[in-house]
Design an enzyme around this catalytic site. Structure first.
Site, short mmCIF file in Angstrom:
data_model
loop_
_atom_site.label_atom_id
_atom_site.label_comp_id
_atom_site.label_asym_id
_atom_site.label_seq_id
_atom_site.Cartn_x
_atom_site.Cartn_y
_atom_site.Cartn_z
N GLU A 1 27.76 38.61 22.11
CA GLU A 1 27.91 39.18 21.03
C GLU A 1 27.14 39.69 20.09
OE1 GLU A 1 31.05 40.14 21.63
OE2 GLU A 1 32.50 39.47 20.10
N THR B 1 31.69 48.54 14.02
CA THR B 1 31.53 47.29 13.35
C THR B 1 30.79 47.16 12.32
OG1 THR B 1 32.19 46.29 15.76
CG2 THR B 1 31.44 44.68 13.98
#
Lengths: 308, 308
Positions: free
Chosen positions: A130, A183
Site C-alpha cells: 500500500e 488517491t
C-alpha cells in the site's frame, strides 16, 4: 507434500464505510482479483504475468512483489516466488485494487511456506504494498481483504486490528464510475483539522455502527452510516454522488457513502432483494450520464482471501 | 392498588470514559442518591426535603423539579409530586450528581403514573434538568443513570441511545478530589477544533471500546481507553492526575481517565481484587496531597435507577 503452487481469490474492499475514515473497512465477496503463486528455486520474486490491466511486471514496482519481498525478508526465506495476477479489480476504482493484490500475495505465500506468520503480520507486509501504491502504509483496505467481514484499525502504533463479523443478510452494492480520482488528490482535498462538534458526531456514529454489527441491528447500522468529516469535501469529486445516494436510500438502502477515496460509491442493504433494487437505482442514475461504470453487488465476505 | 409513594436508588455515572467525549457513559452500582417521590393532590411539584447537601428547594431551581415538571407537562398530567432527596453524590464531583437526581426523579414519577413513557422519553425529560445544571442538555450522564451499563449517545438530533451491557467482571474505581472544577470552566478549556489525526485515533479507540464490551475482551477495553482530545487539556485542572493514572495502571487497572468534566478520576479493572488494588493505589497518591477525597469502588450497574 504441500503443493508448490496455489491459486487464490483476493477480495475487493470498501474502506472508511462513511463514519470510519481511516479505521474501518469491509470485504466484498463477488469481486476480486485471482492470483496464482508458485514457490520456485529461482531465489527471486517475479511477476510472470498480469492479465486484465497494464501494470508493472517489475517486482519492486508492483504492490504484490513489494509485499511478498517484505514477507520473505522478515522471515529470512530464500525462496523464489512467481506471481501471476488476473487483475479483475480496476486500479483507481476506490475498492482496494492494490490492497487485493498485496493481501492476496502475502496470504498465498504464507500458505505456501506453511503459515509461519499470523494475519496481523500479513497486514504489515501488505501495508508495504500500500505504501508503494499510495505513499502511505494504510491498513483500511488490506485488513478487510485479509480478515474478511468488517475490520477496525483501532491503532496503527502499535498496530491493533479487530475483526467484526457482518450480519448474514448484509449486502454491499458498489458503483464504480470510470473517472480518474487519484488517491493523492482526494487526500489533498481533506482539511487537517475538524470541528470538535463534527468529531463528536463521527465517533458517535462509529460506535453506533460497531454496536449495530454486533447486535445485527440493520436499522442501527443504517442510521450510523453518516459522514460529517470527509464526504462533504470529497463528494464534489464524484459526478452525481448526491443523486446516487438519494436514489439508493429511496430504493431501500440502509445507507450509502464514498468507497475509500472514491470514485466508487457504496451502499449497504439488508437482503439480496434490496441489494438488487439498490443496484437498479444506481444504474438508473448513471446510465443517463454518459460515464462508463461498473456495478458490483455482494454479500460481505466472511473470511477474506481464499483458495480457489 | 399502585402505591402512591416510591423510594429509588439513582446511580452515579462516569461520562466520556476516555475515548467517548460527549457520547459515552457508564453507571455505578454502589454510589448514588436515594429519592422518595410521592404522588399528591396538591397539583404542584414540591421538593420537600434535601438531605446531605445545601441545594435549592424551589422546584424550578432544582434539577429534579425541572425534570419532573417536563414529564408532567408532556404527558398532560395534573398530579402533584412531592420529592425528598437524600443527596449522597456530591455536586461538582464529575460523577453525574445532577443527572442522578434528574434521572431518578423522572424514572420514579413515570413508575408512579403507570409507566406512560419509555426510557428514551425519560432521558429527554432528565436532560431538561441537565440544562438547568450546566446550561446544556447533555445526555451522557442521564442516559447511563436510566439505562444502566454503558450507553452510547449516537446522535442528539434525533436522540438515539444504545445501551451496551458491561462484562460481568468489569469494575470502576473513582477518586473524587474535593476541589472545585466548574463544568463551564472545564468546557471553556476545550478547543473548538481538533486535528483530523487525533480525531482518527479517537474514533478508532471508541470503536475498540464498543467491540471490547460486546466481546467481553477486557484487554481490548483497556487498550481503547485513550483520550487524545480532551484529557491533555483538562488533566492540568486535576492535581496529581498523571500520578494517579500511572499508579492505577501499575496496580493492574485496564485504563484510567477523567470522569466527566472532572475533577474525579476513574479507572476500570477486571474483578473485585484488581479494583481494590486500584483503590489502594489511588489512596496512596492522594493521601499525600492534603486534599480531601472520596474513593468509590463499584461493579457496573446493570440496569440504572431501581426501586429500594
Amino acid at each position: 507434500m504441500a503443493s508448490d503452487s496455489i491459486k487464490v481469490f483476493c477480495p475487493a474492499t470498501v474502506a472508511n464505510v462513511s463514519c470510519g475514515f481511516d479505521v474501518l473497512g469491509l470485504a466484498l465477496d463477488t469481486v476480486g482479483d485471482e492470483m496464482t503463486l508458485t514457490k520456485t528455486n529461482s531465489g527471486e520474486v517475479r511477476i510472470t504475468e498480469i492479465l486484465g490491466q497494464d501494470l508493472p511486471l517489475e517486482a519492486d514496482k508492483n504492490v504484490a512483489g513489494v509485499a511478498v519481498k517484505a514477507l520473505l525478508e522478515k522471515g529470512g526465506f530464500k525462496n523464489g516466488i512467481d506471481i501471476k495476477i488476473d487483475k479483475r479489480i480496476k486500479p483507481g476504482s476506490g475498492i482496494g485494487s492494490s490492497a487485493a493484490s498485496s493481501a492476496g500475495a502475502v496470504w498465498a505465500v504464507n500458505h505456501l511456506l506453511g503459515t509461519p506468520f499470523d494475519t496481523l503480520d500479513l497486514v504489515r507486509f501488505a501495508m508495504e504494498g500500500e505504501k508503494l501504491a499510495s505513499g502511505a502504509a494504510h491498513a483500511d483496505n488490506v485488513a478487510p481483504a485479509l480478515y474478511g467481514g468488517f475490520t477496525l484499525v483501532r491503532s496503527y502504533d502499535p498496530l491493533d486490528i479487530i475483526k467484526i463479523d457482518a450480519p448474514a443478510e448484509l449486502h454491499a452494492t458498489v458503483i464504480h464510475p470510470q473517472i480518474q480520482v487519484k488517491t493523492a488528490d482526494s487526500r489533498n482535498i481533506l482539511k487537517q483539522s475538524i470541528s470538535l462538534k463534527d468529531g463528536i458526531k463521527q465517533w458517535g456514529n462509529l460506535g453506533g455502527l460497531i454496536a449495530g454489527l454486533y447486535t445485527q441491528d440493520y436499522a442501527l447500522i443504517g442510521r450510523s452510516l453518516e459522514d460529517h468529516i470527509v464526504e462533504p469535501l470529497r463528494a464534489i469529486l464524484i459526478p452525481q454522488f448526491q443523486e446516487v445516494k438519494q436514489a439508493v436510500l429511496e430504493a431501500g438502502a440502509l445507507g450509502s457513502g464514498i468507497s475509500g477515496s472514491g470514485p466508487s460509491i457504496f451502499a449497504l442493504s439488508e437482503g439480496t432483494e434490496n441489494a438488487e433494487k439498490v443496484a437498479e437505482a444506481m444504474y438508473q442514475v448513471y446510465s443517463k450520464t454518459g460515464i462508463e461504470f461498473d456495478i458490483h453487488r455482494s454479500p460481505i465476505n466472511p473470511s477474506g482471501v481464499k483458495i480457489l
